[in-house]
Every structure is written in C-alpha cells, then in structure tokens.
Scaffold this motif. Structure first.
Motif, mmCIF file in Angstrom:
data_model
loop_
_atom_site.group_PDB
_atom_site.id
_atom_site.type_symbol
_atom_site.label_atom_id
_atom_site.label_comp_id
_atom_site.label_asym_id
_atom_site.label_seq_id
_atom_site.Cartn_x
_atom_site.Cartn_y
_atom_site.Cartn_z
ATOM 1 N N ASP A 281 21.257 -38.038 18.687
ATOM 2 C CA ASP A 281 22.245 -39.103 18.880
ATOM 3 C C ASP A 281 23.074 -38.814 20.130
ATOM 4 N N PRO A 282 23.010 -39.667 21.155
ATOM 5 C CA PRO A 282 23.779 -39.420 22.389
ATOM 6 C C PRO A 282 25.291 -39.322 22.162
ATOM 7 N N GLN A 283 25.809 -40.027 21.170
ATOM 8 C CA GLN A 283 27.245 -39.970 20.860
ATOM 9 C C GLN A 283 27.613 -38.573 20.354
ATOM 10 N N VAL A 284 26.793 -37.987 19.493
ATOM 11 C CA VAL A 284 27.035 -36.647 18.959
ATOM 12 C C VAL A 284 26.948 -35.607 20.074
ATOM 13 N N MET A 285 25.987 -35.792 20.981
ATOM 14 C CA MET A 285 25.695 -34.800 22.013
ATOM 15 C C MET A 285 26.402 -35.095 23.344
ATOM 16 N N GLU A 286 27.452 -35.904 23.294
ATOM 17 C CA GLU A 286 28.176 -36.313 24.501
ATOM 18 C C GLU A 286 28.624 -35.125 25.345
ATOM 19 N N PHE A 287 29.032 -34.037 24.727
ATOM 20 C CA PHE A 287 29.570 -32.899 25.474
ATOM 21 C C PHE A 287 28.580 -31.743 25.563
ATOM 22 N N PHE A 288 27.298 -32.087 25.524
ATOM 23 C CA PHE A 288 26.203 -31.135 25.714
ATOM 24 C C PHE A 288 25.332 -31.662 26.846
ATOM 25 N N PRO A 289 24.480 -30.826 27.409
ATOM 26 C CA PRO A 289 23.631 -31.289 28.511
ATOM 27 C C PRO A 289 22.727 -32.463 28.163
ATOM 28 N N ASN B 293 36.168 -16.799 17.926
ATOM 29 C CA ASN B 293 36.408 -17.606 19.111
ATOM 30 C C ASN B 293 35.903 -19.019 18.885
ATOM 31 N N SER B 294 36.356 -19.921 19.725
ATOM 32 C CA SER B 294 35.788 -21.250 19.792
ATOM 33 C C SER B 294 35.718 -21.629 21.260
ATOM 34 N N ILE B 295 34.593 -22.223 21.628
ATOM 35 C CA ILE B 295 34.322 -22.546 23.019
ATOM 36 C C ILE B 295 33.933 -24.008 23.093
ATOM 37 N N CYS B 296 34.533 -24.743 24.013
ATOM 38 C CA CYS B 296 34.116 -26.121 24.215
ATOM 39 C C CYS B 296 34.435 -26.548 25.639
ATOM 40 N N PRO B 297 33.705 -27.555 26.147
ATOM 41 C CA PRO B 297 34.041 -28.090 27.460
ATOM 42 C C PRO B 297 35.483 -28.601 27.478
ATOM 43 N N GLU B 298 36.133 -28.384 28.594
ATOM 44 C CA GLU B 298 37.529 -28.787 28.741
ATOM 45 C C GLU B 298 37.730 -30.275 28.462
ATOM 46 N N ILE B 299 36.721 -31.090 28.724
ATOM 47 C CA ILE B 299 36.848 -32.545 28.534
ATOM 48 C C ILE B 299 36.623 -32.986 27.085
ATOM 49 N N ASN B 300 36.267 -32.072 26.198
ATOM 50 C CA ASN B 300 36.003 -32.431 24.798
ATOM 51 C C ASN B 300 37.311 -32.381 23.999
ATOM 52 N N HIS B 301 38.092 -33.431 24.138
ATOM 53 C CA HIS B 301 39.427 -33.460 23.521
ATOM 54 C C HIS B 301 39.381 -33.498 21.992
ATOM 55 N N LYS C 64 34.109 -20.899 33.660
ATOM 56 C CA LYS C 64 32.900 -21.637 34.019
ATOM 57 C C LYS C 64 31.761 -21.101 33.165
ATOM 58 N N HIS C 65 31.231 -21.941 32.284
ATOM 59 C CA HIS C 65 30.173 -21.534 31.356
ATOM 60 C C HIS C 65 28.872 -21.340 32.135
ATOM 61 N N PRO C 66 28.307 -20.131 32.091
ATOM 62 C CA PRO C 66 27.107 -19.866 32.891
ATOM 63 C C PRO C 66 25.890 -20.704 32.493
ATOM 64 N N LEU C 67 25.824 -21.152 31.263
ATOM 65 C CA LEU C 67 24.679 -21.961 30.833
ATOM 66 C C LEU C 67 24.853 -23.447 31.173
ATOM 67 N N LEU C 68 26.022 -23.795 31.703
ATOM 68 C CA LEU C 68 26.303 -25.192 32.027
ATOM 69 C C LEU C 68 26.532 -25.409 33.522
ATOM 70 N N LYS C 69 26.130 -24.447 34.351
ATOM 71 C CA LYS C 69 26.419 -24.530 35.794
ATOM 72 C C LYS C 69 25.776 -25.747 36.462
ATOM 73 N N ASP C 70 24.707 -26.285 35.880
ATOM 74 C CA ASP C 70 24.060 -27.473 36.438
ATOM 75 C C ASP C 70 24.666 -28.772 35.913
ATOM 76 N N TYR C 71 25.700 -28.680 35.099
ATOM 77 C CA TYR C 71 26.343 -29.846 34.487
ATOM 78 C C TYR C 71 27.834 -29.796 34.821
ATOM 79 N N LYS C 72 28.180 -30.308 36.002
ATOM 80 C CA LYS C 72 29.530 -30.127 36.548
ATOM 81 C C LYS C 72 30.635 -30.662 35.634
ATOM 82 N N THR C 73 30.390 -31.731 34.885
ATOM 83 C CA THR C 73 31.453 -32.258 34.015
ATOM 84 C C THR C 73 31.655 -31.388 32.775
ATOM 85 N N LEU C 74 30.659 -30.568 32.433
ATOM 86 C CA LEU C 74 30.734 -29.733 31.225
ATOM 87 C C LEU C 74 31.014 -28.267 31.531
ATOM 88 N N GLU C 75 30.799 -27.845 32.773
ATOM 89 C CA GLU C 75 30.836 -26.427 33.136
ATOM 90 C C GLU C 75 32.185 -25.768 32.852
#
Length: 178
Positions: A30-38, A131-139, A157-168
């Motif tokens: 579901d794209p809505q669920v995965m909005e803050f993933f690659p 810990n909890s980790i999430c993209p800064e934009i995931n309010h 800067k999450h090393p696994l998200l370096k190719d996804y500038k809005t999520l990094e």
C-alpha cells in the motif's frame, strides 16, 4: 484463538505464522502505508521480512511482532522491537516500530501497542534502552514516538536512504529503562 506472547488492552502480540504473509504483503504494498519508505514491498520481500522476524524471535526473544485485535483475532500489522545494525554511531541498537493497515490508523493502536512492547522490552527482556528511528518528515510517527516519552537524541543521515533525499534525514529517539 491464538496463543499470544503478551497482550495490551486491545491487542495480542505473537510470533509470525505463514498465514500472515498474504495480509502483511497487502499492507506492505500500500503506497499510503509505505509513504516514508523508499517504496512498497513485493510479496517476496514481505515473506523475507517475516522469515527474518521469525528467526530473530528464536535468537533474541523479540521481533517486530505480528499483532491481532483481541476483539476478533484480526491481524492488523506489526508492532515491536527489532535489532538495527546499519552503519551509524549508535548501532547496533534495538528499535521500536510499527506498521498497521490504514483502516486501523487513528485508533491509538500504535501508541498502545508500542507502550506494551516497551514494557516487554524493559521488564521481560531486560533491555536497558530502546531507540526509535524515522525520517524527519514522518510527523505521524514522531507524534507516536513522543507520546511514548522518548527523547530526541540526534538528527542523522540514514546510510540506507542516501539515494532518497526526502527520507535521508532521520531522527533518532531513545528511552532508557527506569
């Protein structure tokens, strides 16, 4: 009725079964669920995730648990804790996370379930911090994290998200056992 490892008021937490694969695949696609993933996950990727969680549970006694609503035993997604080993100055660590079907959003399940998982992590497993980790934009996730009483440690800067500038750019939160 399922045998639960532990329960909150409305939720039952358990290890994964093969019957969860189809429903979790629907959630992960579901794209809505995965909005803050690659991107969304395929059926094969979801099956791999579930297999990893089953193995982690056997090895460590915890994972991102399969979660059912107690009122009807309906599977709604996952809430739990999992090992994170990507390269960062704070890893390895144990992360708390959740992913629920959209029809279950806004009902307090993520917060309720995460609180119960923190209790399990500290009192049953004996972990010293989570810990909890999430993209800064995931309010939405940040709001749940903050309701749990977790404190912001850093932005990184999450090393696994370096190719996804809005999520990094991600936020690391932590809660220590009292």
């Amino acid at each position: 009725m399922e045998k639960y490892l532990f329960k909150s008021k409305r939720l039952g937490f358990r290890n994964w079964t093969n019957k969860d694969k189809l429903r979790m695949s629907e959630i992960n696609s579901d794209p809505q669920v995965m909005e803050f993933f690659p991107g969304t996950l395929s059926k094969e990727q979801t099956e791999g995730f579930i297999d990893r969680m089953k193995k982690q549970y056997v090895k460590s006694g915890f994972c991102y648990f399969a979660v059912d609503k107690l009122e009807n035993s309906e599977f709604i997604g996952f809430i739990g804790i999992s090992e994170q080993n990507f390269k960062a100055d704070f890893t390895p660590c144990v992360d708390i996370g959740w992913r629920l079907a959209p029809k279950e959003w806004g009902k307090g399940y993520a917060t309720e379930g995460a609180r119960k998982c923190l209790d399990f992590a500290f009192k049953t497993i004996g972990l010293k911090s989570i810990n909890s980790i999430c993209p800064e934009i995931n309010h939405k996730s940040k709001r749940v994290i903050e309701k749990l009483g977790m404190k912001k440690v850093q932005t990184f800067k999450h090393p696994l998200l370096k190719d996804y500038k809005t999520l990094e750019s991600c936020v690391l939160y932590e809660l220590k056992r009292k």
